[in-house]
Enzyme design. Structure first.
Site, short mmCIF file in Angstrom:
data_model
loop_
_atom_site.label_atom_id
_atom_site.label_comp_id
_atom_site.label_asym_id
_atom_site.label_seq_id
_atom_site.Cartn_x
_atom_site.Cartn_y
_atom_site.Cartn_z
N LYS A 1 0.94 -1.13 0.08
CA LYS A 1 0.11 0.00 0.18
C LYS A 1 0.87 1.28 0.01
CE LYS A 1 -2.46 2.16 3.87
NZ LYS A 1 -3.41 1.99 4.97
N GLY B 1 -4.38 -0.54 9.91
CA GLY B 1 -3.24 -0.59 11.23
C GLY B 1 -3.06 0.93 11.73
#
Ligand code: SMG
Ligand code: MG
Length: 369
Positions: free
Chosen positions: A161, A291
């Site tokens: 990402k 996260g």
């Protein structure tokens, strides 16, 4: 169970590399851990609020104060409680989901440890490993970005990402796609850095076959996300906008969330996160676990959550070593063949390295029930 005491412990940890996003650069973490002692044993929770309110309105000093002044007293006042009651008891307090989530987490950890149950058993999930993705920050130059990405590819991560912002989007994505090849899953995260007028520009990302674009527009702009989702072939995923079960339901209904990033801290706890998962499964919306640069405490719980069947995309559940030279848990999170093993210890799944924890503790305070 009856609450006896709350320990508020602040720890300081340096990141192994600066983590730059569209809203700022993290170098040093000031983390609030909460430790509850009850008549049935004890448990730990990690508050994911950052030092400053750039990701969301919460920040660590504010969470600390909200817990002391309002949340902990309300839980004590409630008497004999279970983890499943925490969100309802704390509902009269508006906002502060990360502070609430930390307390629910500690009580859940205590409850599970007391009954010798693991979190993934409670969830009823069947997977013992989950795919691990890594989140890559913004860099001053493209060569540095490519070197970092190559390192993560070598580490075996299942997906990459990239953080993006205006001026750091098409070119880095093109170069990374060229580097990792057409097969490797790739996605981007703008952390609200664009506006509706950027829609045409963002559609130019379509040629890179991305898994998704995460939170391109401000968190309140559900309509803008729905309009972008109509225009772009890259699926629009929401992160910051999803602050509750209600916002998840509305965003899906409006077509603003083709994919949902679930972060337990952002929605007030792991049990609400599970409900959002269930809603998304019922609506056929893929989810993945986000996260918040957690230590092994939060990561262990995230890994268990991500065993639920709707988590069909790799989460931001990278190895401890992605951010930290040494983790606060005895078994750091590691990545093998692109996966993280779901911890098997009773409770949320971690054991603390108390000696290390003490060495990085910057303050400790106790509140009695
Ligand atoms: O924990 O691996 C991690 C970081 C994942 O990119 C990540 N988180 O918007 O999704 C996000 C960000 C929020 C935290 S940035 C300091
Ligand atoms: Mg995000």
């Amino acid at each position: 169970m009856r609450l006896h005491r709350l320990e508020l412990r602040r720890i300081g940890l340096e990141l192994v590399v600066p983590f730059r996003t569209s809203f700022g650069t993290e170098l040093h973490r000031d983390i609030l851990l909460v430790h509850v002692t009850t008549d049935a044993g004890d448990g730990w929770g990690e508050c994911v609020a950052m030092s400053a309110p750039f990701y969301s309105p919460e920040f660590v000093d504010g969470a600390d104060l909200a817990i002391r002044r309002f949340l902990w007293p309300m839980l004590v006042e409630a008497g004999d409680i279970a983890a499943a009651d925490v969100a309802t008891i704390l509902e009269p307090i508006h906002g502060h989901p990360m502070a609430k989530a930390a307390l629910e987490m500690a009580i859940l950890d205590a409850e599970l440890r007391a009954s010798g149950t693991t979190f993934h058993q409670l969830l009823g999930a069947e997977r013992s490993v989950i795919p691990s993705g890594v989140s890559v920050g913004i860099f001053d130059d493209l060569d540095e970005l490519l070197a970092q990405v190559q390192g993560y590819v070598d580490d075996g991560y299942a997906r990459i990402k990239l953080k993006i912002e205006p001026g750091w989007d098409l070119e880095p994505v093109r170069l990374v796609r060229d580097l990792i090849g057409p097969e490797m899953p790739l996605q981007v995260d703008a952390n609200t850095a664009y506006t509706r007028t950027d829609a045409e520009h963002l559609c130019r990302l379509d040629e890179f076959d991305l898994l998704l674009i995460e939170q391109p527009l401000p968190e309140e702009d559900l309509l803008g996300h729905a309009q972008l989702a109509e225009r772009s072939s890259t699926p629009v995923c929401l992160d910051e906008s999803i602050v509750s079960l209600q916002t998840a339901e509305d965003a899906i209904e409006m077509g603003a969330a083709e994919i949902v990033n679930i972060k337990p801290g952002r929605v007030g706890g792991y049990l609400t996160a599970k409900r959002i998962h269930d809603l998304c499964v019922a609506r056929d919306v893929p989810v993945w676990c986000g996260g918040m640069v957690e230590t092994g405490i939060g990561r262990a719980a995230n890994a268990a959550l991500a065993t639920l069947p709707g988590f069909t995309l790799p989460g931001d559940i990278s190895a401890s070593s992605r951010f930290y030279a040494r983790d606060v848990v005895t078994e750091p999170i590691t990545v093998t063949d692109g996966t993280v093993s779901v911890p098997d210890a009773p409770g949320l799944g971690f054991e603390l390295d108390l000696e290390f924890l003490d060495s990085i503790t910057t303050s400790t305070d106790f509140l009695d029930a």
